[in-house]
Scaffold this active site. Sequence first.
Site, PDB file in Angstrom:
ATOM      1  N   LYS A   1       0.861  -1.193   0.000  1.00 14.19           N
ATOM      2  CA  LYS A   1       0.000   0.000   0.000  1.00 14.19           C
ATOM      3  C   LYS A   1       0.892   1.237   0.000  1.00 14.19           C
ATOM      4  O   LYS A   1       1.756   1.403   0.870  1.00 14.19           O
ATOM      5  CB  LYS A   1      -0.882  -0.043   1.258  1.00 14.19           C
ATOM      6  CG  LYS A   1      -2.140   0.774   1.182  1.00 14.19           C
ATOM      7  CD  LYS A   1      -3.035   0.419   2.369  1.00 14.19           C
ATOM      8  CE  LYS A   1      -4.273   1.273   2.423  1.00 14.19           C
ATOM      9  NZ  LYS A   1      -5.040   1.019   3.654  1.00 14.19           N
TER      10      LYS A   1
HETATM   11  O1  G3P Z   1      -7.537   1.996   5.451  1.00 19.72           O
HETATM   12  C1  G3P Z   1      -7.874   3.270   4.981  1.00 19.72           C
HETATM   13  C2  G3P Z   1      -9.219   3.796   5.386  1.00 19.72           C
HETATM   14  O2  G3P Z   1     -10.190   2.810   5.307  1.00 19.72           O
HETATM   15  C3  G3P Z   1      -9.258   4.618   6.642  1.00 19.72           C
HETATM   16  O3  G3P Z   1     -10.555   4.829   7.120  1.00 19.72           O
HETATM   17  O4  G3P Z   1     -12.061   5.435   8.966  1.00 19.72           O
HETATM   18  O5  G3P Z   1      -9.658   6.132   9.080  1.00 19.72           O
HETATM   19  O6  G3P Z   1     -11.232   7.212   7.469  1.00 19.72           O
HETATM   20  P1  G3P Z   1     -10.892   5.969   8.208  1.00 19.72           P
END
Ligand code: G3P
Length: 217
Positions: free
Chosen positions: A87
Amino acid sequence: MKFFIDTANLSQIKEANDLGILDGVTTNPSLMAKEGIKGNDAVIQHYKTICEMVNGDISAEVISTDFAGIIEEGKKLAAIHKNIVVKVPMIKEGIKAIKWFTDNGIKTNCTLIFSAGQAILAAKAGATYVSPFIGRIDDSSWDGVQLIEQIANIYAVQGFKTEILAASIRNALHIVKCAEAGADVCTCPLDSILGLLKHPLTDIGLAKFLEDAKKFA
Ligand code: G3P
């Protein structure tokens, strides 16, 4: 649409995997830190454990931001298991690195995507996945699902093979909307996946069936 779980928590990964519908896992540095994983060896062991638990693509994020650092880190991550997807953040050095990984047969997930232009660039570099953060877009009063739709249209028109991995999912409705909008993958917290199960009429209907079943049991 494939279902990934967006966590580094092993018991949540197990719970989702036990449902039989899990296709992969995504992690990020914040999710790893949340599990209290410290040190390079512990990080590598944690990814190994996840790869052994789930038969599908497992995204492991680099923390370097320069080309050489991203490549070195990505090669180490990719060596952990054949299902590791490196990633990489949507930055200039990241795009160069994604192209390098693509040319060298290493799968990538371009993360922190907030615009269609970024998604085009990542696809041009050959990213396996792009991760638009739809919840964070909604949080900033824009429409995250609309971005999924826009990227899906562009990729279809242009014939890009990169898969759209909808990320930053906040609830079950997000998953439904992403499916409608053409996401190839949705990576979700466990709560949002379990939220798909719920409907009050299901609960009422089941209670009635079980009550009536007593009449002939
Ligand atoms: O893994 C990346 C993403 O899904 C992060 O989500 O909830 O931190 O905005 P969030």
